[in-house]
Every structure is written in C-alpha cells, then in structure tokens.
Design a protein around this motif. Structure first.
Motif, mmCIF file in Angstrom:
data_model
loop_
_atom_site.group_PDB
_atom_site.id
_atom_site.type_symbol
_atom_site.label_atom_id
_atom_site.label_comp_id
_atom_site.label_asym_id
_atom_site.label_seq_id
_atom_site.Cartn_x
_atom_site.Cartn_y
_atom_site.Cartn_z
ATOM 1 N N VAL A 80 0.915 -1.188 -0.116
ATOM 2 C CA VAL A 80 -0.014 -0.007 0.116
ATOM 3 C C VAL A 80 1.131 1.275 -0.087
ATOM 4 C CG1 VAL A 80 -1.595 1.312 1.354
ATOM 5 C CG2 VAL A 80 -1.655 -1.233 1.186
ATOM 6 N N THR A 81 0.785 2.144 -0.987
ATOM 7 C CA THR A 81 1.454 3.393 -1.149
ATOM 8 C C THR A 81 1.160 4.128 0.235
ATOM 9 O OG1 THR A 81 1.833 3.027 -3.405
ATOM 10 C CG2 THR A 81 2.313 5.452 -2.240
ATOM 11 N N LYS A 82 2.098 4.522 0.868
ATOM 12 C CA LYS A 82 1.788 5.606 1.988
ATOM 13 C C LYS A 82 2.593 6.876 1.568
ATOM 14 C CE LYS A 82 1.875 1.901 5.598
ATOM 15 N NZ LYS A 82 2.597 1.210 6.652
ATOM 16 N N SER A 83 2.204 7.953 2.244
ATOM 17 C CA SER A 83 2.570 9.269 1.854
ATOM 18 C C SER A 83 3.370 9.776 3.329
ATOM 19 C CB SER A 83 1.539 10.270 1.534
ATOM 20 O OG SER A 83 1.317 9.872 0.143
ATOM 21 N N VAL A 84 4.539 10.531 2.991
ATOM 22 C CA VAL A 84 5.062 11.100 4.286
ATOM 23 C C VAL A 84 5.774 12.461 3.967
ATOM 24 C CG1 VAL A 84 5.540 9.016 5.638
ATOM 25 C CG2 VAL A 84 7.263 9.861 3.830
ATOM 26 N N ASP A 111 7.722 1.927 -1.131
ATOM 27 C CA ASP A 111 6.858 0.916 -0.748
ATOM 28 C C ASP A 111 7.185 -0.206 0.275
ATOM 29 O OD1 ASP A 111 4.560 2.369 -1.890
ATOM 30 O OD2 ASP A 111 4.478 1.282 -3.765
ATOM 31 N N LEU A 118 8.443 1.553 3.494
ATOM 32 C CA LEU A 118 7.385 2.304 4.347
ATOM 33 C C LEU A 118 6.304 1.317 4.666
ATOM 34 C CD1 LEU A 118 6.971 5.720 2.655
ATOM 35 C CD2 LEU A 118 8.299 5.158 4.523
ATOM 36 N N ASN A 119 6.102 0.057 4.062
ATOM 37 C CA ASN A 119 5.333 -0.936 4.544
ATOM 38 C C ASN A 119 6.072 -1.940 5.547
ATOM 39 O OD1 ASN A 119 2.412 -0.874 3.172
ATOM 40 N ND2 ASN A 119 3.861 -0.447 1.643
ATOM 41 N N GLU A 145 7.236 1.815 10.630
ATOM 42 C CA GLU A 145 6.665 2.869 10.896
ATOM 43 C C GLU A 145 7.473 4.282 11.295
ATOM 44 O OE1 GLU A 145 2.751 4.479 13.493
ATOM 45 O OE2 GLU A 145 3.763 2.527 14.160
ATOM 46 N N ASP A 204 7.451 8.717 10.490
ATOM 47 C CA ASP A 204 6.441 9.691 10.264
ATOM 48 C C ASP A 204 7.082 10.747 9.238
ATOM 49 O OD1 ASP A 204 4.234 9.482 12.459
ATOM 50 O OD2 ASP A 204 6.492 9.300 13.485
ATOM 51 N N GLN A 233 4.848 8.760 -2.897
ATOM 52 C CA GLN A 233 4.901 8.901 -1.468
ATOM 53 C C GLN A 233 5.183 10.323 -1.011
ATOM 54 O OE1 GLN A 233 6.313 6.833 -3.633
ATOM 55 N NE2 GLN A 233 6.318 4.712 -2.863
ATOM 56 N N GLN A 262 4.816 13.875 0.187
ATOM 57 C CA GLN A 262 3.529 14.548 0.914
ATOM 58 C C GLN A 262 4.095 15.852 1.350
ATOM 59 O OE1 GLN A 262 0.822 12.317 3.235
ATOM 60 N NE2 GLN A 262 0.710 14.001 4.543
#
Length: 348
Positions: free
Chosen positions: A13-17, A306, A309-310, A313, A315, A341, A343
C-alpha cells in the motif's frame, strides 16, 4: 487490482510522508568552499520550491571534503536565503560544545527566523578523538549527553530568574529539540524525554527497525510532543534511468571507500566501473553502509519506498543525495517530488 489487493496480504500500500533533506555541504574535488556553499544555497532553494519540509546540515570537523563544520553559521546562511523551509542541524554534536553556547546560537537563529529552526542533537563527536579534544576541554563528552540535553532544554525554556546563568538570547524560544542516533541509546533517551527522534539509516542501516520500535514502544509524552514522531534518514540516487543511477552512485561509492581508508572525502566524478578501485571486502562494506539506498527512476524508487514504508513505521523521511553534478543533484529532487509517497504538509 484493488479487489485483488484486498485479498493479498502481501500487496503493498503506497503511504505518503513528508520528505526532508540532510546536507553535508560536500566539496567537489577541485572546487572551493565558496563554490560548494553557493551550490548548497541553490539546492536548498530548489528543495523549498518543491515542498521539502526541512533542510538540515550535519556537523563534521577536520574532514577534507566536508564544509559543514560551522553548522549554526550555515543554518543562518540557508535560512536567510530561503523563505519557508525549516532549517536545522542534523545534527549538532553536543559533546563538542557547552550547552550554553548552543542555546545562544539557536536562540539567536530562532529570533531571526521564527518557527523555522530545528535543533537536532547527536551524541557522537563527528570527528576523530584528537580533534574532539581540540573542540572542547578534555574530560567531558558523550557520557554526559543526557545532562547536556536537559540543560539545553532548560536554557531554551522560560527564563529562570532564580538561576545565575541563562541563555540571552535563547530563553523562551523553545527551539524544537530532536535526538539523532545510529544505535539504540538515543532511541531510548528520545522516548524517555518525549522528543522527536531521527535514525541515521544513511550510514548505519543495521538497527533501524529495532531503534524505531523501541522509540515508539517506550515513548513518554512531554511538553514538546504528545506522541512519538520518528524520522528515518536514507541515501538516494534518483535519476532518469536505472542505468544512469547505477553510474551516478559510484560517486558515493568512492567517498565511502575513502572514508573506510582514512583518506580525504572530496566528492569525485562518477566512473563507469568500480573494478580495480576496491576489493571484494571493501565492496561489501560500502554496499552494506548504503543498505537503505533508494536508487533509480521515480518508478523504481516508488517500489523501493513501498517496501520500506510498509516494513517500518516512520512519520517523515530525510534523504541524502550525494551526486557530483549540482544540476543533476537538483534534478534528483524533481524525481523525488514526483513520487506518490511525497507529501507536502505542515509538520512539527
């Protein structure tokens, strides 16, 4: 694709930071410090325009090829040349300095550039033992790091008229303090003190998962921070093709190899092949040093990110981009900013 991912536990799951930058003001072989710092200013301005959150400068001493020794001076220079990006230390090596001096310096910076200054603190000297002794009187050092951090917190907090010594300027500025580390010690201390924490994965990737887990598990809320906030620093070589990235990363290979050999750390041009420049043991050591490196095109780095970051954890990500050509180095930020990713938002 979406339905399949719901059923596939391994589907990323693509996460943004938020993304930030760490800078050593590395000197290219043949360049002057003045040319280097002009390139650093252009780099910081480009980062600000793209929406990078922070621009931190690292403290190193007596190292040919690194020009960020006077860290607070450079922070002021970069902050004065930009408008909104947060500027700070990544970090000030506190064993080298009396806390009062750092409080005065960063209190002054905060007064000049309100709400834009970060004070990242490290426990290592950032140099060799002889230079460390030249920086600060012998007998003081890393063993009193927790006491020095506490003293800095007091000096940057409200003016205490009952104390004979206060930081003027500095008192009442509440400059945000971060703890930096490459082992488990600072993760535990940051958690105990309720401070934000940055792990130096750009040169010590081995313990990053354990350190970040310990930080979150042991975190105690404080007046500065009510919940854990962790940043991971990683090296990156973004390029327009994977083949170009493999070529450009030889600049990093050569510098780390020079570090291992105790040689000057001038930034050298990339080479077509490292064959003959290192032996098998050195190659393994250099690549281990860069174990968290992001390498390649936007698409390649997206996939690498990806996975990262998966698996942990964080920030915020802080990136080091060690490219020889200043134009390609700025373009590398364009490639990073194009990542899903990436953001842009207000952080701490």
């Amino acid at each position: 694709m979406g339905a399949r991912c719901l059923l596939d536990l391994e589907c990323a799951v693509t996460k943004s930071v938020p993304f930030s930058l760490l800078e050593l003001a590395s000197v290219r072989e043949g360049d002057t410090v003045g040319q280097t710092l002009a390139n650093t200013v252009a780099y910081a301005r480009h980062a600000e325009a793209l929406g990078f959150q922070r621009f931190w400068l690292a403290e190193h001493h007596n190292m040919q090829g690194i020009s960020s020794a006077a860290t607070s001076v450079l922070i002021g220079h970069i902050a004065g040349a930009t408008e909104s990006i947060r500027v700070g230390s990544g970090g000030v090596m506190l064993p080298n300095h009396p806390p009062l001096v750092i409080a005065e310096q960063f209190g002054t910076l905060e007064s000049l550039y309100p709400d834009r200054i970060d004070l990242g603190l490290g426990r290592a000297p950032g140099t060799d033992p002889m230079t460390s002794r030249a920086l600060r009187r012998e007998g003081l050092g890393a063993e009193q790091f927790p006491q020095d951090v506490a003293e800095l917190q007091r000096l940057l907090g409200p003016l205490d008229a009952s104390r004979a010594v206060n930081a003027i300027p500095g008192a009442g500025t509440e400059v945000p303090i971060w703890l930096l580390g490459s082992s488990l010690y600072s993760a535990q201390l940051a958690a105990q003190k309720g401070l934000p924490y940055a792990f130096a994965g750009h040169f010590a990737p081995r313990l990053y998962r354990e350190a970040l887990r310990i930080y979150r598990d042991q975190f105690q809320p404080s007046a500065q921070l009510d919940r854990p906030y962790a940043m991971l620093t990683v090296p990156a070589v973004p390029a327009d093709s994977d083949e170009e990235a493999q070529y450009l990363t030889t600049t990093s290979y050569q510098r780390i190899l020079a570090l291992f050999r105790g040689q000057p750390l001038w930034m050298k041009p990339p080479v077509q092949s490292m064959a003959g420049l290192w032996n098998a043991e050195e190659e393994a050591g250099v690549k281990g040093f860069l174990g968290l490196q992001l390498l390649g095109t936007t698409e390649s780095i997206q996939e690498q990110l990806d996975q990262l970051l998966n698996s942990v954890e964080v920030d915020e990500l802080m990136v080091t981009v060690d490219l020889h050509d200043p134009v390609k180095r700025r373009h590398a930020l364009d490639i990073l900013a194009a990542l899903p990713q990436f953001q842009v938002h207000l952080g701490i």
